[in-house]
Design a protein around this motif. Structure first.
Motif, PDB file in Angstrom:
ATOM      1  N   SER A   1       0.791  -1.209   0.000  1.00 13.19           N
ATOM      2  CA  SER A   1       0.000   0.000   0.000  1.00 13.19           C
ATOM      3  C   SER A   1       0.833   1.272   0.000  1.00 13.19           C
ATOM      4  N   LEU A   2       2.128   1.145  -0.272  1.00 11.53           N
ATOM      5  CA  LEU A   2       2.925   2.360  -0.399  1.00 11.53           C
ATOM      6  C   LEU A   2       3.468   2.467  -1.823  1.00 11.53           C
ATOM      7  N   ILE A   3       3.650   3.711  -2.265  1.00 12.41           N
ATOM      8  CA  ILE A   3       4.223   3.946  -3.588  1.00 12.41           C
ATOM      9  C   ILE A   3       5.719   4.180  -3.369  1.00 12.41           C
ATOM     10  N   PRO A   4       6.570   3.282  -3.808  1.00 11.53           N
ATOM     11  CA  PRO A   4       7.998   3.373  -3.468  1.00 11.53           C
ATOM     12  C   PRO A   4       8.660   4.667  -3.919  1.00 11.53           C
ATOM     13  N   ASP A   5       8.264   5.199  -5.058  1.00 11.61           N
ATOM     14  CA  ASP A   5       8.959   6.369  -5.568  1.00 11.61           C
ATOM     15  C   ASP A   5       8.404   7.687  -5.043  1.00 11.61           C
ATOM     16  N   MET A   6       7.468   7.613  -4.121  1.00 10.89           N
ATOM     17  CA  MET A   6       6.944   8.851  -3.557  1.00 10.89           C
ATOM     18  C   MET A   6       7.503   9.041  -2.144  1.00 10.89           C
ATOM     19  N   THR A   7       7.413  10.269  -1.660  1.00 11.18           N
ATOM     20  CA  THR A   7       7.948  10.524  -0.323  1.00 11.18           C
ATOM     21  C   THR A   7       6.965  10.045   0.745  1.00 11.18           C
ATOM     22  N   VAL A   8       7.462  10.015   1.971  1.00 14.93           N
ATOM     23  CA  VAL A   8       6.628   9.616   3.102  1.00 14.93           C
ATOM     24  C   VAL A   8       5.360  10.464   3.128  1.00 14.93           C
ATOM     25  N   GLU A   9       5.573  11.770   3.024  1.00 13.22           N
ATOM     26  CA  GLU A   9       4.447  12.690   3.109  1.00 13.22           C
ATOM     27  C   GLU A   9       3.440  12.445   1.989  1.00 13.22           C
ATOM     28  N   GLU A  10       3.952  12.270   0.769  1.00 11.73           N
ATOM     29  CA  GLU A  10       3.044  12.059  -0.357  1.00 11.73           C
ATOM     30  C   GLU A  10       2.243  10.778  -0.180  1.00 11.73           C
ATOM     31  N   ASN A  11       2.897   9.777   0.380  1.00 13.38           N
ATOM     32  CA  ASN A  11       2.206   8.521   0.620  1.00 13.38           C
ATOM     33  C   ASN A  11       1.133   8.663   1.687  1.00 13.38           C
TER      34      ASN A  11
ATOM     35  N   ALA B   1       2.691  20.140   8.147  1.00 14.92           N
ATOM     36  CA  ALA B   1       2.427  20.355   9.564  1.00 14.92           C
ATOM     37  C   ALA B   1       1.648  19.176  10.143  1.00 14.92           C
ATOM     38  N   LYS B   2       0.663  18.714   9.382  1.00 12.72           N
ATOM     39  CA  LYS B   2      -0.161  17.619   9.872  1.00 12.72           C
ATOM     40  C   LYS B   2       0.656  16.328  10.000  1.00 12.72           C
ATOM     41  N   VAL B   3       1.504  16.092   9.007  1.00 10.57           N
ATOM     42  CA  VAL B   3       2.345  14.897   9.060  1.00 10.57           C
ATOM     43  C   VAL B   3       3.222  14.933  10.310  1.00 10.57           C
ATOM     44  N   GLN B   4       3.801  16.100  10.556  1.00  7.31           N
ATOM     45  CA  GLN B   4       4.705  16.201  11.695  1.00  7.31           C
ATOM     46  C   GLN B   4       3.959  15.926  12.999  1.00  7.31           C
ATOM     47  N   THR B   5       2.731  16.448  13.102  1.00 13.96           N
ATOM     48  CA  THR B   5       1.932  16.209  14.300  1.00 13.96           C
ATOM     49  C   THR B   5       1.717  14.720  14.515  1.00 13.96           C
TER      50      THR B   5
ATOM     51  N   ARG C   1       3.163  12.395  17.483  1.00 13.28           N
ATOM     52  CA  ARG C   1       2.241  11.714  18.378  1.00 13.28           C
ATOM     53  C   ARG C   1       2.577  10.226  18.462  1.00 13.28           C
ATOM     54  N   LEU C   2       2.935   9.666  17.310  1.00 13.38           N
ATOM     55  CA  LEU C   2       3.236   8.232  17.293  1.00 13.38           C
ATOM     56  C   LEU C   2       4.663   7.963  17.765  1.00 13.38           C
ATOM     57  N   GLY C   3       5.454   8.993  17.880  1.00 15.18           N
ATOM     58  CA  GLY C   3       6.841   8.795  18.287  1.00 15.18           C
ATOM     59  C   GLY C   3       7.694   8.151  17.208  1.00 15.18           C
ATOM     60  N   PHE C   4       7.313   8.310  15.945  1.00  7.19           N
ATOM     61  CA  PHE C   4       8.104   7.745  14.847  1.00  7.19           C
ATOM     62  C   PHE C   4       9.117   8.778  14.384  1.00  7.19           C
TER      63      PHE C   4
ATOM     64  N   LYS D   1      -0.082   6.355   8.095  1.00 11.44           N
ATOM     65  CA  LYS D   1      -1.052   6.644   7.048  1.00 11.44           C
ATOM     66  C   LYS D   1      -2.471   6.354   7.532  1.00 11.44           C
ATOM     67  N   ALA D   2      -2.608   5.260   8.253  1.00 10.44           N
ATOM     68  CA  ALA D   2      -3.937   4.893   8.736  1.00 10.44           C
ATOM     69  C   ALA D   2      -4.416   5.856   9.818  1.00 10.44           C
ATOM     70  N   LEU D   3      -3.482   6.402  10.579  1.00  6.64           N
ATOM     71  CA  LEU D   3      -3.885   7.222  11.718  1.00  6.64           C
ATOM     72  C   LEU D   3      -3.844   8.712  11.421  1.00  6.64           C
ATOM     73  N   LEU D   4      -3.550   9.056  10.185  1.00  2.09           N
ATOM     74  CA  LEU D   4      -3.442  10.464   9.834  1.00  2.09           C
ATOM     75  C   LEU D   4      -4.792  11.148   9.993  1.00  2.09           C
ATOM     76  N   TRP D   5      -5.836  10.423   9.666  1.00  4.08           N
ATOM     77  CA  TRP D   5      -7.182  10.988   9.748  1.00  4.08           C
ATOM     78  C   TRP D   5      -7.897  10.362  10.923  1.00  4.08           C
TER      79      TRP D   5
END
Lengths: 525, 334
Positions: free
Chosen positions: A106-116, A136-140, A144-147, A170-174
């Motif tokens: 479920s990840l696109i290898p050639d895209m960045t973490v954020e884009e995924n 900003a949202k990604v960083q939050t 939160r997850l400590g990753f 990705k699952a917990l972003l929303w």
């Protein structure tokens, strides 16, 4: 570990008035003539971790795919948040608040973490991507997850464990109400897994319903409030974890009892057949490795994911470039090592990634089982012609001996389940005479029945006087199958244990720098 | 890659990583060419180079979109021919019907030229995305059909007598000293850059080509984006067809026969990965410019045109080899 206070779940809230988040009843799903699910039932309440437990092929994946809208179902009812749903798509399910962490794909290898993370749900302002807001949202979420992940890193440059973290983020972003986790710890180290468990417990206390798919007993013991057991596409039982022992669960899952899980392998040590002297790999993933393996023994390699144990096996088979040191097989020094050379020096390797390195998925069982031995006189007529009859006979014999469950001799490797694919690879290993068998994660993604059969093969090989090397992330497996265990950490050998000294405590104390208490998560199933 | 390695990485190599070696190669080629042959720097020659690069940029932009979603468009050359024939026939037909205004004739004629192109694109997209047929085979099929139709309707002879507005103004006219096609290419470049970098649509093209299954699981309508890529490619090929027709002054069924190979070459040299999911329009434009400079240089140096294709072939092989080398080094580091 901080979260001892959050243990609500089924035992605390039985029969509460709140409607379940998910209720599935009398659900059927077939693929052609094959019934994937039959009269299935499942219920998920808010604030519980509900484990789906069953062998591979029991229907767990089909069930979660139906829940999140990837698959449709044929008959029965599925109510999500109190509404009956008939046709659900992944997009709609996500919108309603169902998030899923897939095991793969479920990840696109050639895209960045954020884009995924934002894929399919990008934030925009006036048709333009709102990159600042997304960052900003990604960083939050990552905080939160400590990753510790760089949002701008390309996914293909991350190691598997980090990719898994991206999946979870990705699952917990929303905001979601139902979170489905499909074997989320498969590629995590124990520390990362412990972190994940903390997060799961936190989410549970926030009132999420969590569906957790796993084979691993320690995780179930730690997390589960209720467990639903599936077997052959049928619903077996839903039980409260608190009232059920591990043994009972395994019995429910397999439908049979067994006393001894791991076979006892006789140790009858012969000559040394493979040895490493101060081997350092070009990739830097293993340094100064020295060891030897003798006939009639099983040598285990243990360590966390990414500690270099697989690379050692790969090096032995000529798949890694050796910069310094020497690998010797049967007294022959293997310079300019390559798989061809390994095979001719009677070394056999079973990769952990069967799909990309092991089998030709679209070819038949016959061609897969005999491909490594076609130059053997047994399988050829003259110098160029194939002996089709011998190939067929060999494959038939192996299907019988290894109990490979297949629709037929000409079935494609793709059609087999994980365990049977592994057995097919083993069949290839038996197609010619080898002295050394290297197993990289021999039972990853394999159901319990197939696992036992694979252990029996390892036992038989060893007792015939072959040397067997196993690298496994499953502690119980290395511990019980091996006569000797070498523990690796960060590319170096940090300990070697022999015979009686191979205990869980001894192994774990080598796993980590400090041997801390976070390691209790691993027990034998 | 370890943290130390990342830190010690020099700024120069970082720059190389983000923009690649193509800009340097391009500048070097231009400098060498200017030194060897001063005629290269003449305004008329530079405009000529820019014009050729513009044709290449537009058609390769479409090819790039299709390759990004994991496909191939073999039919672009035939679409150019089909557009040329159909627009020329329409213009001739419209003027024989007694329409006076050249503007109306040209506008309608261009529209009639783009319609067959669009139809080929729709057919390509449908066959690839819905029926899941290999893009290679699908577009070979539609290429043959389109070329066949173009040849059949013209009977093999060029079609002349198009309005002067079309052949003289659009084909040879200039605005601020530059041909129309250069502006068209600039617009295509700007729009696609914006799309790729600033919009969802751009992201989705990359995602679908990067991992189709994952995209579907993320809720994307993957068929739609694959289909759209083929339609856009055909449309861009159609636009090139119109400008080429204006340029040569006649509708011809053999127009653009080498554009299919050239567009793929430009895309590949521009770093568009054949496995899908990777490719940037600005690099494709640079690559088009590079190829145009290279051909121009070889013509100026009076190298036999038969050698041109040999040299271009070598450049393509080197580009692909360099890409695959970089890829393998990257995966070894992980």
């Amino acid at each position: 570990m901080s979260s001892t206070s959050t243990k609500p779940g089924a035992s605390v809230a039985p029969g509460t008035s709140a409607a379940p988040l998910i209720k599935i009843a009398h659900l059927d799903k077939s693929y052609g003539a094959f019934k994937a699910l039959e009269d299935m039932q499942f219920e998920l309440r808010a604030g519980e971790v509900h484990v789906l437990f069953g062998e591979n092929g029991a229907g767990k994946s089909t069930l979660i795919q139906i829940i999140c809208g990837v698959q449709s179902f044929d008959a029965g009812t599925y109510s999500l948040f109190g509404e009956n749903v008939t046709s659900l798509t992944p997009a709609v399910a996500h919108q309603k608040g169902v998030s899923i962490v897939f095991q793969e794909f479920s990840l696109i290898p050639d895209m960045t973490v954020e884009e995924n993370l934002f894929l399919g749900h990008e934030m925009t302002s006036g048709g333009r991507l709102a990159k600042g807001a997304m960052r900003a949202k990604v960083q939050t979420v990552l905080d939160r997850l400590g990753f510790h992940l760089d949002p701008a890193a390309r996914v293909s440059t991350l190691r598997r464990a980090h990719q898994q973290m991206v999946e979870i983020a990705k699952a917990l972003l929303w905001d979601c109400k139902v979170l489905i986790l499909d074997e989320p710890t498969a590629s995590l180290t124990d520390q990362e897994a412990a972190q994940l468990f903390d997060i799961i417990e936190q989410l549970r206390s926030e009132g999420l319903g969590i569906v957790y798919v796993s084979h691993r007993m320690p995780e179930i013991t730690r997390l589960a409030d209720r467990v639903t057991v599936l077997r052959d596409g049928k619903f077996i039982a839903t039980v409260n974890k608190a009232d059920t022992s591990e043994k009972e669960l395994v019995q429910l899952m397999t439908g049979r009892t067994f006393d001894e899980f791991f076979p006892h392998i006789k140790r009858d040590v012969g000559d040394t057949v493979l040895s490493f002297e101060n081997v350092t790999l070009q990739s830097g993933l293993a340094e100064n490795i020295s060891f030897e393996v003798k006939r009639g023994e099983v040598l285990g390699f243990a360590g966390l994911a990414g500690c270099g144990k697989s690379e050692v096996l790969r090096a032995a088979f000529g798949l890694e470039v050796v910069t310094t040191g020497r690998i010797t097989a049967n007294g022959v020094s293997l310079d300019k090592h390559a798989p061809r050379k390994a095979l001719s020096n009677r070394i056999c390797y079973f990769p952990s990634d069967r799909a990309t390195e092991g089998l030709a998925m679209h070819q038949s069982l016959i061609s897969n089982s005999s491909i490594a031995a076609l130059d053997d006189p047994v399988f050829s007529r003259g110098k160029t012609l194939l002996n089709r009859r011998a190939e067929k006979g060999f494959t038939e014999k192996m299907i019988d001996k290894l109990k490979i469950r297949t629709p037929g001799l000409n079935a494609k490797a793709d059609q087999l389940s994980g365990g049977n694919k592994q057995k097919l690879m083993i069949a290839r290993g038996l197609s010619r005479e080898f002295d050394v068998f290297l197993f990289d994660e021999p039972t990853v993604g394999v159901d319990i029945q197939a696992k036992l059969e694979i252990y029996d093969v390892i036992k038989a090989l060893t007792e015939e006087g072959k040397a067997v090397v196993i690298a496994s992330s499953e502690l119980a497996e290395v511990m019980h199958m091996s006569h000797r265990v070498i523990v690796m950490r960060e590319g170096k050998i940090v300990g070697e244990l022999d015979g009686e000294a191979v205990t869980e405590d001894a192994l774990l104390s080598h796993f980590f720098d400090h041997g801390d208490e976070e390691t209790q998560g691993q027990h034998a199933p | 890659m370890t943290a130390q390695a990342a830190l010690s990485e020099s700024r120069a190599s970082k720059l190389m990583k983000t923009i690649g070696i193509l800009p340097f190669v391009l500048v070097l080629t231009c400098v060498l060419l200017a030194l060897y042959e001063p005629r290269f720097l003449r305004t008329s020659n530079l405009i000529n180079v820019l014009r050729n690069a513009s044709f290449l940029t537009i058609i390769s932009a479409g090819q790039m979109l299709v390759i990004i979603v994991g496909g191939f468009d073999i039919s672009v050359g035939a679409i150019v021919a089909l557009t040329s024939v159909s627009s020329a026939l329409s213009m001739v037909g419209l003027s024989s019907m007694g329409i006076e205004s050249a503007g109306v004739i040209v506008a309608l004629g261009c529209l009639m030229g783009l319609i067959p192109a669009l139809m080929v694109g729709i057919a390509n997209g449908f066959l690839v995305s819905v029926l899941k047929i290999s893009p290679f085979m699908v577009t070979i099929g539609t290429m043959t059909i389109a070329a066949g139709i173009a040849g059949y309707v013209t009977g093999g002879t060029p079609i002349y007598d198009m309005p002067e507005l079309f052949t003289r103004e659009i084909g040879r006219g200039k605005v601020f000293g530059l041909p129309y096609i250069v502006y068209a290419a600039a617009i295509v470049l700007a729009v696609l850059w914006y799309m790729q970098n600033q919009t969802r649509l751009g992201r989705y093209f990359y995602a679908v080509g990067g991992n189709e299954k994952a995209s579907r699981l993320s809720g994307l309508n993957t068929r739609k984006y694959i289909w759209l890529a083929y339609v856009l490619s055909a449309l861009l090929a159609g636009i090139v067809g119109l400008f080429l027709t204006a340029r040569v002054g006649s509708g011809e069924a053999t127009l653009g026969s080498n554009l299919m190979l050239e567009s793929i070459s430009v895309a590949v040299i521009g770093g568009v990965a054949l496995k899908g999911g990777v490719g940037r329009i600005q690099m494709v434009a640079l690559s088009a410019l590079f190829l145009a400079v290279l051909s121009n240089g070889m013509s100026l140096a009076r190298i036999d045109s038969k050698y041109h294709i040999i040299i271009i072939g070598l450049v393509i092989v080197i580009a692909v080899a360099a890409e695959s080398f970089r890829e393998s080094r990257r995966s070894n580091h992980v």
